[in-house]
Design an enzyme around this catalytic site. Sequence first.
Site: not given
Length: 841
Positions: A441-442
Site C-alpha cells: 500500500n502506497e
Amino acid sequence: MAVHFDLRENWTVRAVPPAGPPEEAAEAVTAPEGVPAAVPGCVHTDLLAAGLIGDPYADDNETRLGWIGRTDWRYATVLAEDALTGLLEGAERLDLVCDGLDTVAEVRLNDRVVGRTANMHRSYRFDVTDAVRAGDNELAVTFTSAYRYAEDLRLRLGDRPGAYPEPFQFIRKMACNFGWDWGPTLVTAGIWRPIGLHAWSTARLAGVRPEITVRTGADGRTEGVARLHVELERTGAGADAPLTLTAAVAGQRREVAVAPGESAAVVEVRVPDPRLWWPRGHGDQPLYDLGLRLDGPGGELDAWRRRVGFRTVELDTRPDAAGTPFTIRVNGEPILVKGANWIPDDCFPARVTRERYAERIDQVVGANMNLLRIWGGGRYESDDLYELCGERGVLVWQDFLFACAAYPEEPPLAEEVEAEAREAVVRLAHHAALVLWNGNNENIWGHEDWGWKAELGARTWGERYYLDLLPRIVAELDPTRPYWPGSPYSGRPDRHPNDPAHGTVHIWDVWNERDYTGYLDYRPRFVAEFGFQAPPAHATLRAAVGDEPLAPDSPGVRHHQKAEDGDGKLARGLAPHFGPAAGFDDWHYLTQVNQARAISLGIEHFRAQWPLCAGTVVWQLNDCWPVTSWSAVDGAGRRKPLWYALRRVHRDRLVTVRADGGLSVVLCNDTGRTWEGRVRLARRDLAGAVLEEVEAGFQVGPRGLLRLAVPEPVARAEDPARELVTADVTADGDVDRAWWFFAEDVDLALPEPEYDAEALVRGGDLRVTVTARTLLRDLALFPDRLDGAAEVDEALVTLLPEESHTFTIEGGAALDPEAVLRPPVLRCVNEAVRTAPDPAR
C-alpha cells in the site's frame, strides 16, 4: 489418529524485570504469580480484565499506556501430568503448535528453549517430544518489547522514511499497532491466536496447497479441477511406511499411494459441470466441501478439510486507447467493483469473533458492495472473514503486509517476509472470494513522490519484494490468481505510480487539499482509495470521551482525531457547502452529511464512466476504535450516514444527474437484465411547484449505461438559489429519484423546515412518519442519542412538500416519542444551515 489438545486455559502473564510500569501498577504486574491471562489475547486486554489499567480507547488513556509496548512480558501455564500422559500414550511425536505469537518471543518448556519467533504473521511448530519430563511441565512464552526489537534493528540497518516516525517497518507485526491517522498507538504483545499440542505418529499433513480451477473443453462443457499439492512429515519410525492420500469433492474421489520414504504428492480430483461461484449480483455462491485424508498401516493419520468454489479470475490490464485498464473478470465477465477498504476491526485482534466478522460482512452486503480490500498495514485476517465473504459473494483483494514506508530488504527481515508470504498464500489459496494479491500500500508511490529517494540514498526500500519476490511466490504457489505490485500502481516502473489513466489510483488531494468537487476532475481506470472524514456516531463518541460538554475542539474529541490537521480539514470541507457550524450538534450532523455527500458525488461520477472506470474502493469500511475517520461503520459497529449513502450509490440500478459539459441524467444498470422504463425530468421551485418538465422512455442493456441530455428548459435555472431538478425513474413498478440543486446549501434560499411527525410503536420497533410541509433536505434520525442500541433503517432522505417518509427505529419501542421527534435526534439540513452563524456579522 493424531490428537490435538488446546492450551486455552490457566495462563498467567507478568511483566519481566526490569519492568516499566508506572508505580501504581508495578507490584501487581510484576508479582511472581502474575495476572490471569486469556489465550488467545494480549497484554492490554489481560490488564484491563484485571482492573489494572483503564480502557485504552477512553479519553487519552492510550497515551498513559505507552509503557506496555516498552515492557517484556511472560505468559506461563502448567501442563498437568495426567493430560500429557494421555497425549503421549502411543504417540511418536509431540509438537507445540503456535498459530500466532505477537511478536518477538522465546518459548520454553521447563528449562529448555524449544523455539524463538519474530513474526506476528506466521505460525510456528516446535518438536517438544524430548523436552517433556515426568510430572507437571511449565510452558512459558516470553515476549521481548516490540519497540526495543524494532528500534535496535533500525539502528543496525539504518533508518528508513515512512508516513509516521514509529519503527513499524523494522518488525513483522501489525503496522497500525504503532498508530495511524485513524488509529491509536497501542503496541501489543501476547498469544494472539490459538496454541496447543499435537500428538502424532507415522506421518502428518505438513502442508496442503490447493489449486482450484475451471477448464472448458472443446465441447463447451466445464470441468472443475481441485489439484492438491501435499507435503508430508514422517517420524523416524514412519519413514518407510506406505501411505495413502484420498481427496474427495462434489461426489468425486481420487486416491493416490505414497511410496515409502516419499514426502510429497499431488492429488487431483475432477468435477464435471460444477456450479460456478460468482460475486454477488452476478450469480450464486455454491461452495463444495473438499476433503483430504492421510492413511497409514494403522488407519487414518491426519485430515484436512476446506470449502471451495469453482470459478476463474483474471485481471484485465491490456492497454487501450485511454491507457491501462484495471478490470477484474470472474468467469470471463467484467465486474464493476463497488468496494471498501478493510482495516483491522480492533486494535486487539483476539476480540474479533466470527460473529463480529459476520456483522461487518453483512454491513458490506447491506451497502450493496461486492469487494473488500484487506489493507497492507494490518494483518492477514482470520479464515472466518474469507469464508463469510465466500458465502455472501464478496470479493477479497488481499494486500501483502507493507504500508506507507520504506521497508529494509536485509536479514533478518527478508527471510521473515518470504516465510510469511509463503504461509499466507498457501493458507488463503482455497478461498473462492480471494481474487487478487497486491504487493503493498502506497510504498511505490511514496518512493516516487514523498521525498524518500534523497533520504534513502543507496539503502533498500522494498522494491525487490514488490517486483520480484512476491510475484515469484504467487506464480509458484497460487498461479490461479493475479498479482499486482502495489496500490496505487500504473503497471510499469517507468510510469508515475499514481497516474489515473493507468491501473489503480489513490485520490487524496481531495480531502487533504481540495474540496470534494475535485473528484469531478478525474477520469480514472480504477479508484483503489479515496475518502472523506466524519466523526463517529454520537453514542460511540460519548462512550469514549468524558468531555463536558462535548465540542469539536474539546480535549477528548481532539484526541480521537488522529489525522494531520483533521479538524481544520473538516471545517474547510464544511465551509463551501454549509458555512460554519453553530455548535457541536450541528457540527456533528453536518460533517456526517458532508462525508456522505462527498463520497456519493465521487462514486456517482466514477460509475458514470463505466466501463472506462471499472470500480471504486472507498476508504474505509470500518474502524478499530472510536475515532473521527473516513469510515462508514464506526469503531462500535454503528452505521454512519455514509453507510446509507453507500447503499444508495452502489445499487444495481442507479440514476444520477451529472453536469459534465451540460446537465444529463445517467442511468447505470449493473444487472444481467435490460432495464426499461420512463424518466420524468422536472425543474421545480423550492416549494415543489413544477416550472418545466419533460418525460421520455429509456432502455439500458445488461451491465450497461445510458446518458440522457436534460433539455435546456429543465436544465437552466432562472433563480439558482430557489430552484432544483428532480429525475424520477419508473420501471417495473418501482420509482426512484435523483436530485440536482443549482447552488450549495449555504447559498440556497432554504425555507424554515415545517413538517408533521408522529411516532407509533410496532412490536419492538418505533415507526416515525414525517410529512413535509416545506422542502426538507437530508432528513435523518439519530436514535443512538437516546439509546445506543437503537438503529434506524434509512438516513438522508430529501422530501418535497406534501411528501412523507416513514423511518423504522429497530429496537426503539421504549424511546421517548417526544425526544425522537425533535433535534438533535431528528435533523435536516434546513434548520442546521439556517442556524449557522453568519461570518459577515
